[in-house]
Each structure stands twice: as structure tokens, then as C-alpha cells.
Motif scaffolding. Sequence first.
Motif, mmCIF file in Angstrom:
data_model
loop_
_atom_site.group_PDB
_atom_site.id
_atom_site.type_symbol
_atom_site.label_atom_id
_atom_site.label_comp_id
_atom_site.label_asym_id
_atom_site.label_seq_id
_atom_site.Cartn_x
_atom_site.Cartn_y
_atom_site.Cartn_z
ATOM 1 N N ASN A 173 0.861 -1.184 0.000
ATOM 2 C CA ASN A 173 0.000 0.000 0.000
ATOM 3 C C ASN A 173 0.900 1.238 0.000
ATOM 4 O O ASN A 173 1.387 1.678 1.038
ATOM 5 C CB ASN A 173 -0.923 -0.002 1.221
ATOM 6 N N GLY A 174 1.125 1.777 -1.192
ATOM 7 C CA GLY A 174 2.065 2.879 -1.329
ATOM 8 C C GLY A 174 1.648 4.126 -0.587
ATOM 9 O O GLY A 174 2.502 4.854 -0.048
ATOM 10 N N GLN A 175 0.366 4.410 -0.541
ATOM 11 C CA GLN A 175 -0.108 5.604 0.150
ATOM 12 C C GLN A 175 0.019 5.445 1.664
ATOM 13 O O GLN A 175 0.432 6.364 2.374
ATOM 14 C CB GLN A 175 -1.563 5.892 -0.225
ATOM 15 N N GLN A 176 -0.307 4.277 2.158
ATOM 16 C CA GLN A 176 -0.251 3.998 3.592
ATOM 17 C C GLN A 176 1.178 4.049 4.120
ATOM 18 O O GLN A 176 1.428 4.487 5.246
ATOM 19 C CB GLN A 176 -0.852 2.617 3.838
ATOM 20 N N THR A 177 2.132 3.613 3.306
ATOM 21 C CA THR A 177 3.535 3.540 3.728
ATOM 22 C C THR A 177 4.368 4.712 3.216
ATOM 23 O O THR A 177 5.581 4.747 3.429
ATOM 24 C CB THR A 177 4.171 2.227 3.235
ATOM 25 N N ARG A 178 3.737 5.670 2.567
ATOM 26 C CA ARG A 178 4.440 6.731 1.855
ATOM 27 C C ARG A 178 5.464 7.476 2.702
ATOM 28 O O ARG A 178 6.636 7.585 2.341
ATOM 29 C CB ARG A 178 3.424 7.738 1.296
ATOM 30 N N ASP A 179 5.043 7.996 3.847
ATOM 31 C CA ASP A 179 5.933 8.858 4.627
ATOM 32 C C ASP A 179 7.136 8.096 5.169
ATOM 33 O O ASP A 179 8.257 8.628 5.208
ATOM 34 C CB ASP A 179 5.162 9.516 5.771
ATOM 35 N N GLU A 180 6.928 6.855 5.605
ATOM 36 C CA GLU A 180 8.060 6.066 6.097
ATOM 37 C C GLU A 180 8.970 5.637 4.948
ATOM 38 O O GLU A 180 10.188 5.522 5.131
ATOM 39 C CB GLU A 180 7.553 4.853 6.874
ATOM 40 N N ASN A 181 8.410 5.425 3.781
ATOM 41 C CA ASN A 181 9.253 5.112 2.621
ATOM 42 C C ASN A 181 10.128 6.308 2.241
ATOM 43 O O ASN A 181 11.302 6.157 1.897
ATOM 44 C CB ASN A 181 8.385 4.702 1.427
ATOM 45 N N ILE A 182 9.551 7.496 2.302
ATOM 46 C CA ILE A 182 10.335 8.704 2.035
ATOM 47 C C ILE A 182 11.487 8.805 3.030
ATOM 48 O O ILE A 182 12.626 9.116 2.666
ATOM 49 C CB ILE A 182 9.438 9.958 2.099
ATOM 50 N N ALA A 183 11.182 8.535 4.298
ATOM 51 C CA ALA A 183 12.221 8.614 5.330
ATOM 52 C C ALA A 183 13.305 7.557 5.105
ATOM 53 O O ALA A 183 14.490 7.806 5.365
ATOM 54 C CB ALA A 183 11.602 8.462 6.714
ATOM 55 N N ASP A 184 12.915 6.365 4.637
ATOM 56 C CA ASP A 184 13.917 5.333 4.329
ATOM 57 C C ASP A 184 14.854 5.790 3.211
ATOM 58 O O ASP A 184 16.076 5.643 3.303
ATOM 59 C CB ASP A 184 13.230 4.024 3.919
ATOM 60 N N ILE A 185 14.271 6.329 2.149
ATOM 61 C CA ILE A 185 15.100 6.804 1.033
ATOM 62 C C ILE A 185 16.023 7.911 1.516
ATOM 63 O O ILE A 185 17.224 7.923 1.227
ATOM 64 C CB ILE A 185 14.206 7.303 -0.119
#
Length: 674
Positions: free
Chosen positions: A570-582
Motif C-alpha cells: 500500500n504505497g499511500q499507507q507507507t508513503r511517509d516512512e518510505n520517504i524517510a527510508d530513502i
Amino acid sequence: MTTLRPLTCALALSLIAGLAAPTADAAKKKRAPAAKPKAAAAATACTDFYANANADWLRGNPLPAGAGTVSALELMGARARQQQLDLLNGAMTAPQGNVQKLLGDFWASGLDEAAVERDGAQPIAPLLSRIAAIKKAKDVPASIAALHQVGIPVVFNFAADVDLRDLERHIGYFGQGGLGLPDPAYYTRTDSDTRQILGHYNNYVQKILALTGTPQDKLAAESQLVIDLETRIARASRSLTDLRDLRAHYNPTQVAALAKQYKRLQLADFLKAQGVNDDSVSIGNAQLFAELDNLVGTLKPEQWKVYLRWRVGDSMAPYLAKPFRDAQYDFHGRMLRGMTAPLPRQQAVLDAINLAAGPMIGREYANKFLPAATDKRAEEIASQVRASLGKAIDAETRFSDAAKAEARAKLARLKIEVGTPNRDLDYSVQPMGRGSFGSNMLIASTWRHREEMKRIGRGNADRRWDVLPQDPALAYDIAQNRLIVTAAALQAPVLDMSKDAAWQYGSFGALVGHELSHGFDSRGRLVNAKQEVGDWWTPTETAAWDALGKRVAAQYGSYDYPGLKGVKVNGQQTRDENIADIAGVELAWNTFKGADAGAGKDAGQSFYRGWASLWAQQASTEVYTQRAAVDVHAPGQWRTNGPLINQPSFGEAYACKAGQPMQAKPDQRITIFP
């Protein structure tokens, strides 16, 4: 006995534990088979780096029978728990200093089950005697205050947390509580399932009342008195859904006005009893406290006495003799939580000591298990990553000049706290001894409540963390603009001192970068450099963030969820943490290159293997299904691969070509910081 952690306000909620991953409860039924990693042995660095880098771990750590999940970070958490056991066993046999003497006696008293059985209900006898002495309505508030002092919050909750108008100050928050059931709706719903639960609850109340002195022929009547009072409280309480609006808890009230507003409840006297001397508090639900004030004056003292006795018995039941524990487990454990067996004695006692004396364990844990060299290395890497973030802000193209200036000022004030809180506590405590576990719980929880109350007032907002040093966590505390790294987090796989520098930057450094980025993202925008609540972004930053978020959500939303057929992340649900990972991997890589500009190909590979080592995991189909629905983090495969797909430096380290699974084409790459 309830946890003494503070009410978490809207800002403190943004304390993100970067290491925290959802852990499934013990299996209530037979688990589905574990999802097998995709061709782990055959995967190459350029097709699936997660499977390639973690192949040995995945082969060596199959999902244990009956477990829902196992991961590298969960194993680290289990190691930290074992270290706590080792600490307590050592303190029991050969204590080093006064705090260890307290802990060793506490631990010994909890393990001595025969002594606990002999003790019976004696630990709570003084509390019950005080309650029995209530004669008039005006005696009730003093008994309420006295129980709060020993860590048994009755009728309502009271805790310290940040003042939303002044983040450098803590105030006291009066909140709803006082119920034996976890949801106020249990008392008012009329569906059959709820009524069945209420029936079981009635039986449980009767068991505890019998153990605390109610004659058999009065049990039914007295349990109804308890449920009647709790129902009155529940009707004036807000729903769990309404409580999700955490800013609704914030309603500053002058202490000087409390005596007139709540004359019968005597809240001003309550504050004095807790050692609180401040000019304002927050009363989030004034309607509830008006009703409580009314109930003190209108209900007979006998009903209050029964209720208070019940709350003491229920709160202390896990720490008393077996009849109390069995009754508590049958309802709270088996009925409400679906547990199939009580916790092993060691685990139950460890949990109890962490609840009542967690900061004591944290202090001694850091002294024993955090070497000075590891502490120094962690601070060095974290400081370097913070400096890299400053350079990234300078080069940021999405920020306006005004936003950059605010970000630089905020970064300049960002603090780093490693191992334990910078401000220690006062460990002067009544000697515990080894004779009574229940009495020791009251001694320790009285101490912890006292220390919690010291947080209230100006200049005290940084007195403690909302995590314990013995629990693995990296977190950005948005209210205090500080990075918190617990002592327990500073071991493999987060910071492995046996690995080379590249690996350490790839694991620990990237996690630091992840957390620091939260100070300057869509959450960090809510607090400015002066620690004032207020959005310092302009429409320019908002539009840029939204555009970035859509790209990240789309990219991660194209990834298959491991172990689940036909399910995408779920890209929208995980969006902010994915940004932080990158962002975290980018910052750590830039920091590493700055520290070792001549590092070669092997060092680059080590860096990325360090990152991958954090996210190794196995889980059942059931657990993966649960996580896909609610987890704000991507699964381990994509926490590893997602950031690396966007990094050309990863492709250079492993000779991956653009267009291969592990290397996005140039026009598809996502960059957080230039």
C-alpha cells in the motif's frame, strides 16, 4: 496498576520508534505456513538484493513453530530482554551499588512464588484499611489522591506531558479513566456479545471483591454497585474514536479556578498530594469531571468504598497470590486478549519491574551493556549524519529561502541523546527487601509516580524519554527536537562494532538519517526552530511534498507484497516512512563518502549489506495479511530494496544496469536530498 507513561499528546505522538515493527500476538490458533522468500539462494544483488544479502539469515532463521513472525530486529529485542534478565540475576546475587540492590531485592521477591502465596493480600491491606475508613463524601477525594500517589489511578487518569502552547514546559493532563473495561462502550452497548462480556466482567468483579473482603451473600449487590458507578463514568466519557483527536485533550485550566469548578472532587488538593505546584493543568473532558464532581457529592460513601476497593484489587491482582492472578488472567488474559496461557513467571516479573521501575533498569542496563566506545561511536556517526542533513538542506531545491532558513535554525538546535536520558532521576527509594513482591510493586510505582510528577513545570520537558533505555529504539522527538537512541539499540544489527565503518554507516547511520528527516517532513513542519507549534511551510513546500509523495506512493505501490498472492504494497499507507527510508540511506551514504572519500567498491557493498541486515524477516501468511492492511512501514524486502533501487551508487557498487530490478532508469529515480 497501570503504566505510568504519560498521556501522549498530538505532538509527542510523533516520537517515531524507527525500530518498532508490528509483532503478532501469540498464536490463538494454528498458524498458516510461513511465506518462503522468493528464490533466496538464487537471487543476485541486481535482481533482489534483500534476498541476496540476507540469504544466510533466512536459511538459518526459519519461522519457529507456533510463531507468527521472526526478524533480525525482533531477535535483537529478545537479546535485550535476556540482557535484562542477566542484569537482574546479577543484582540479586552480587549487587553493585544501591540501585542494583533495590532491583535485586525486587527481582528476588517476584521469583519467590512461595513467599507471594504466603503474602496473600497483605500488600494491599494498608490501602484497603484507608478505604474502609471513609465515612463521608468529603473523605473520598483524599483516598483517590492517595491511590494515584502509589501508582493506582482511580476514577480518572492524571499524567505529565508537553504543553502545546509552550513545548519547553510540561503540564498535568487530567484524562478519562477509572474503568475496569477497556472501552466505555462496553457499559452502554446492548448487543448480545457486549452483554456477554459484561456478564463475565460481573463475575470477575465478584471474585476480586470476595478476595478483598466482601462476604459471599453481598457479592452480587456490591458488584452491581461497582458496575453502576463505572457505567456513570462511561456515559460521561468520550468514545475511543473521539479520543483519536489528541488535540481535544488539550484544554488549559487555571489551577486557581479548580476549587470552585470542582469543589467536591477537590482537584486542587489532589495536585498538592501529587507534589505538583503549577499554575495550570489541562482538563480535556470538562463534562466528565463535572459529572465526577457530582458523583462524589451524590453517591453514598459505601458505594465509593466498594468501587475503590475493587480498583485496588483489580490493579494489584497480577502481583498478589494465585487466586488474584488466576481471576485476573481468566478475564483480562483469556477473555479479553485471547491468551492461551499465562506468561512464564520470569517474564511476568520482568514486565512488572519494567512497569514500576523501568528507569532503574535502564540506568543499570546502560552501565552494564553499553561500552563507552560504542556510545562514542554512535554519537560520532549521528553527529556526522546531522551535518550531512545540513548540507542537504542547503542544496534542497523544493524549499524556499524562508523555509531553508527555518530548517537551518531548527537543525542547529537539534539535540542528540544516546544511551540514556541526559537528565538522571532521583533514586532515593524506600528499601524494598525480599519479603513481599506486592509491597515492592507499590514502593517502586510510588517512586516512579513521584519522578513523573517532577516533569510538570517549566524547564522540565526534557527530563525523560517516552522510551526506556533497555528497549531498542531510535526516535525523533518532535516536541523536543531531539534524536533519541536507546542503549539497547546500540548492538547488532543496528550498530555492530565488529563490522567495518561502511557497514555501520549503512545500518546505524541510515536509521539516524531516517529519524532526523522526520524533523523536516510533513510532521516536522508542525514545529518550528523555536519549538513553537506552527506550520513553517509555504504552499511551495506543500506542493513539492505532495508531488514527491505521489511518486513514492506509486513506486512502492507497484511492488508485490511478500508471501501474499495478488497483493501489492500500500504505497499511500507507507508513503511517509518510505520517504524517510530513502532519505536515510541517502544521508548515510553521503556521510560515509565524506568520512572516507577513497572508499572502494568493497566498502560500498558493505554499506548496503549493513542496510539490508536490518530488515531480514520471516512471517506467516496471516501476519503478512495483517501488516499489509495496517502497517505504515513497507515489508522488509522493500525497506531494503526500495531506497537502493533509486541510488546510482548502489548500481555502481554491484555493477547493476539501469532497467534491472534493482536499478531504476534515470527518469524514474526518486531523490529526497540532492
